[in-house]
Design an enzyme around this catalytic site. Structure first.
Site, PDB file in Angstrom:
ATOM      1  N   SER A 143       0.856  -1.196   0.000  1.00 37.15           N
ATOM      2  CA  SER A 143       0.000   0.000   0.000  1.00 37.15           C
ATOM      3  C   SER A 143       0.887   1.240   0.000  1.00 37.15           C
ATOM      4  O   SER A 143       2.064   1.169   0.416  1.00 37.15           O
ATOM      5  CB  SER A 143      -0.851   0.005   1.285  1.00 37.15           C
ATOM      6  OG  SER A 143      -1.440   1.270   1.506  1.00 37.15           O
TER       7      SER A 143
ATOM      8  N   TYR B  13      -1.769  -1.434  10.264  1.00 40.31           N
ATOM      9  CA  TYR B  13      -1.910  -1.578   8.804  1.00 40.31           C
ATOM     10  C   TYR B  13      -0.659  -0.999   8.130  1.00 40.31           C
ATOM     11  O   TYR B  13      -0.053  -1.646   7.265  1.00 40.31           O
ATOM     12  CB  TYR B  13      -3.169  -0.862   8.323  1.00 40.31           C
ATOM     13  CG  TYR B  13      -3.422  -1.014   6.837  1.00 40.31           C
ATOM     14  CD1 TYR B  13      -4.030  -2.155   6.333  1.00 40.31           C
ATOM     15  CD2 TYR B  13      -3.047  -0.017   5.947  1.00 40.31           C
ATOM     16  CE1 TYR B  13      -4.249  -2.300   4.964  1.00 40.31           C
ATOM     17  CE2 TYR B  13      -3.257  -0.153   4.582  1.00 40.31           C
ATOM     18  CZ  TYR B  13      -3.862  -1.298   4.098  1.00 40.31           C
ATOM     19  OH  TYR B  13      -4.070  -1.436   2.740  1.00 40.31           O
TER      20      TYR B  13
HETATM   21  N1  LIG Z   1      -8.711  -0.732  -1.501  1.00 45.10           N
HETATM   22  C1  LIG Z   1      -7.692   0.057  -1.296  1.00 45.10           C
HETATM   23  O1  LIG Z   1      -7.830   1.286  -1.327  1.00 45.10           O
HETATM   24  C2  LIG Z   1      -6.321  -0.510  -1.035  1.00 45.10           C
HETATM   25  C3  LIG Z   1      -5.239   0.378  -1.009  1.00 45.10           C
HETATM   26  C4  LIG Z   1      -3.967  -0.130  -0.772  1.00 45.10           C
HETATM   27  C5  LIG Z   1      -3.776  -1.480  -0.608  1.00 45.10           C
HETATM   28  N2  LIG Z   1      -4.843  -2.325  -0.636  1.00 45.10           N
HETATM   29  C6  LIG Z   1      -4.591  -3.743  -0.429  1.00 45.10           C
HETATM   30  O2  LIG Z   1      -5.183  -4.482  -1.472  1.00 45.10           O
HETATM   31  C7  LIG Z   1      -5.495  -5.787  -0.980  1.00 45.10           C
HETATM   32  C8  LIG Z   1      -6.908  -6.143  -1.378  1.00 45.10           C
HETATM   33  O3  LIG Z   1      -7.797  -5.292  -0.681  1.00 45.10           O
HETATM   34  P1  LIG Z   1      -9.193  -4.800  -1.276  1.00 45.10           P
HETATM   35  O4  LIG Z   1      -9.167  -3.338  -1.272  1.00 45.10           O
HETATM   36  O5  LIG Z   1      -9.499  -5.501  -2.532  1.00 45.10           O
HETATM   37  O6  LIG Z   1     -10.160  -5.221  -0.075  1.00 45.10           O
HETATM   38  P2  LIG Z   1     -11.327  -6.301   0.034  1.00 45.10           P
HETATM   39  O7  LIG Z   1     -12.320  -6.094  -1.038  1.00 45.10           O
HETATM   40  O8  LIG Z   1     -11.752  -6.242   1.454  1.00 45.10           O
HETATM   41  O9  LIG Z   1     -10.575  -7.675  -0.269  1.00 45.10           O
HETATM   42  C9  LIG Z   1      -9.721  -8.262   0.656  1.00 45.10           C
HETATM   43  C10 LIG Z   1      -9.509  -9.694   0.236  1.00 45.10           C
HETATM   44  O10 LIG Z   1      -8.612 -10.315   1.172  1.00 45.10           O
HETATM   45  C11 LIG Z   1      -9.220 -11.500   1.644  1.00 45.10           C
HETATM   46  N3  LIG Z   1      -8.832 -11.791   3.012  1.00 45.10           N
HETATM   47  C12 LIG Z   1      -8.858 -10.966   4.080  1.00 45.10           C
HETATM   48  N4  LIG Z   1      -8.441 -11.588   5.171  1.00 45.10           N
HETATM   49  C13 LIG Z   1      -8.148 -12.851   4.798  1.00 45.10           C
HETATM   50  C14 LIG Z   1      -7.688 -13.990   5.489  1.00 45.10           C
HETATM   51  N5  LIG Z   1      -7.423 -13.948   6.805  1.00 45.10           N
HETATM   52  N6  LIG Z   1      -7.501 -15.128   4.786  1.00 45.10           N
HETATM   53  C15 LIG Z   1      -7.781 -15.190   3.473  1.00 45.10           C
HETATM   54  N7  LIG Z   1      -8.226 -14.147   2.755  1.00 45.10           N
HETATM   55  C16 LIG Z   1      -8.408 -12.987   3.426  1.00 45.10           C
HETATM   56  C17 LIG Z   1     -10.708 -11.253   1.553  1.00 45.10           C
HETATM   57  O11 LIG Z   1     -11.368 -12.504   1.512  1.00 45.10           O
HETATM   58  P3  LIG Z   1     -12.696 -12.826   2.368  1.00 45.10           P
HETATM   59  O12 LIG Z   1     -13.503 -11.574   2.357  1.00 45.10           O
HETATM   60  O13 LIG Z   1     -13.290 -13.954   1.605  1.00 45.10           O
HETATM   61  O14 LIG Z   1     -12.173 -13.204   3.696  1.00 45.10           O
HETATM   62  C18 LIG Z   1     -10.810 -10.500   0.257  1.00 45.10           C
HETATM   63  O15 LIG Z   1     -10.819 -11.393  -0.829  1.00 45.10           O
HETATM   64  C19 LIG Z   1      -5.266  -5.767   0.533  1.00 45.10           C
HETATM   65  O16 LIG Z   1      -4.026  -6.354   0.827  1.00 45.10           O
HETATM   66  C20 LIG Z   1      -5.239  -4.276   0.826  1.00 45.10           C
HETATM   67  O17 LIG Z   1      -4.492  -3.996   1.988  1.00 45.10           O
HETATM   68  C21 LIG Z   1      -6.115  -1.873  -0.858  1.00 45.10           C
END
Ligand SMILES: NC(=O)c1ccc[n+]([C@@H]2O[C@H](COP(=O)([O-])OP(=O)(O)OC[C@H]3O[C@@H](n4cnc5c(N)ncnc54)[C@H](OP(=O)(O)O)[C@@H]3O)[C@@H](O)[C@H]2O)c1
Length: 264
Positions: free
Chosen positions: A145, A158
């Protein structure tokens, strides 16, 4: 270093059941491609796998928690034996932090975030890395991130988990140089997802998950060490360490936030 793009046929994506991971699954789904999709929610994972199959890909679902190292490793080693992995995207992650009442995260919340975001990712990559090294081929992308570069006041664990992942990925990239196994670290800004739905506050430069997936895939194809976006926020995050603390505190007032608790 620019290098010829690898052709990815067997791809593992963790956190594939929603948001960026689901968008990456859609992006890479094509005839001749086998996707290994990991997430906890079996129903949402199944829906993403069905979309991938409709696009002509094969998909294998691993409904598991990345904190369950035994189940995670068994799934990944089993998948790799059948479908030697040439692209692994360790994307599973959670956000926690300051709550609406102003309270900061407690020790349990901090541990949970670091276990999922950092240790879950290192366990993921180490299940696949021996196979890649033996084959002298493969690419690992770790989804960190911009918070890794510019720690976020309202989400200390985080920020720490993502900084750890950035550091780990950069060191691993150097350690594997010359072996044919590439490592990239992805540093997104704000992306539309369930995670940002739980983040209550201003989110400048927010982009769709599909747009993020395209930027990530383009960066992986170019073997970039760090894939940071959007460009302006990435540049600002890069200079943050050199900005005096007092100025930084004022400058980031507009992006303070709180987190609505989800089932983490
Ligand atoms: N969205 C943003 O603005 C942003 C910015 C910077 C970085 N990121 C990073 O991008 C990545 C994806 O995030 P997202 O924004 O797409 O959020 P999201 O829609 O909440 O997706 C998160 C994913 O991670 C999975 N997950 C969470 N905890 C888990 C666990 N303990 N075991 C297995 N799977 C798990 C969730 O699966 P389940 O729901 O099925 O558990 C879901 O598929 C993350 O690493 C996040 O930190 C996101």
């Amino acid at each position: 270093m620019a290098a010829a793009a690898l052709v990815f046929r067997n791809i593992v994506i963790t956190g594939a059941s929603s948001g960026i991971g689901a968008a990456l699954a859609r992006h890479y789904a094509a005839p001749g491609v086998t996707l290994g999709l990991v997430g906890r929610d079996a129903g949402r994972l199944c829906a993403v796998a069905a979309e991938a199959r409709a696009a002509g890909a094969a998909a294998v679902e691993g409904a598991l928690d990345v904190r369950d190292r035994v189940a995670l490793t068994a799934f990944l080693i089993g998948f790799d034996a059948e479908h030697p992995v040439d692209l692994l995207i360790a994307n599973a992650g959670v956000l926690d932090g300051r709550r609406a009442d102003g309270s900061i995260e407690d020790a349990d919340a901090a541990r949970r975030v670091i276990e999922i975001n950092l240790l879950g990712a290192t366990d993921t990559l180490h299940a696949v890395l021996p196979g890649m090294r033996a084959r002298g081929w493969g690419h690992i992308a770790l989804v960190s991130s911009l918070a890794a570069l510019s720690p976020v006041t309202d989400a200390p664990a985080y920020s720490a988990s993502k900084a750890g992942l950035l550091s780990y990925g950069k060191a691993l990239r150097a350690a594997l140089a010359g072996e044919g196994v590439r490592v990239s670290v992805v540093c997104p800004g704000y992306v539309v997802s369930a995670m940002t739905d739980s983040h209550i506050g201003h989110q400048p430069g927010k982009i769709s998950a599909d747009a993020a997936a395209r930027l990530i895939a383009a960066g992986i194809a170019r073997n970039k060490a760090v894939i940071g976006f959007p460009r302006v926020l990435y540049a600002l995050a890069m200079i943050t360490p050199f900005v005096p603390e007092a100025i930084n505190r004022v400058a980031t007032r507009g992006i303070r936030f709180h987190v609505v608790p989800r089932d983490l």
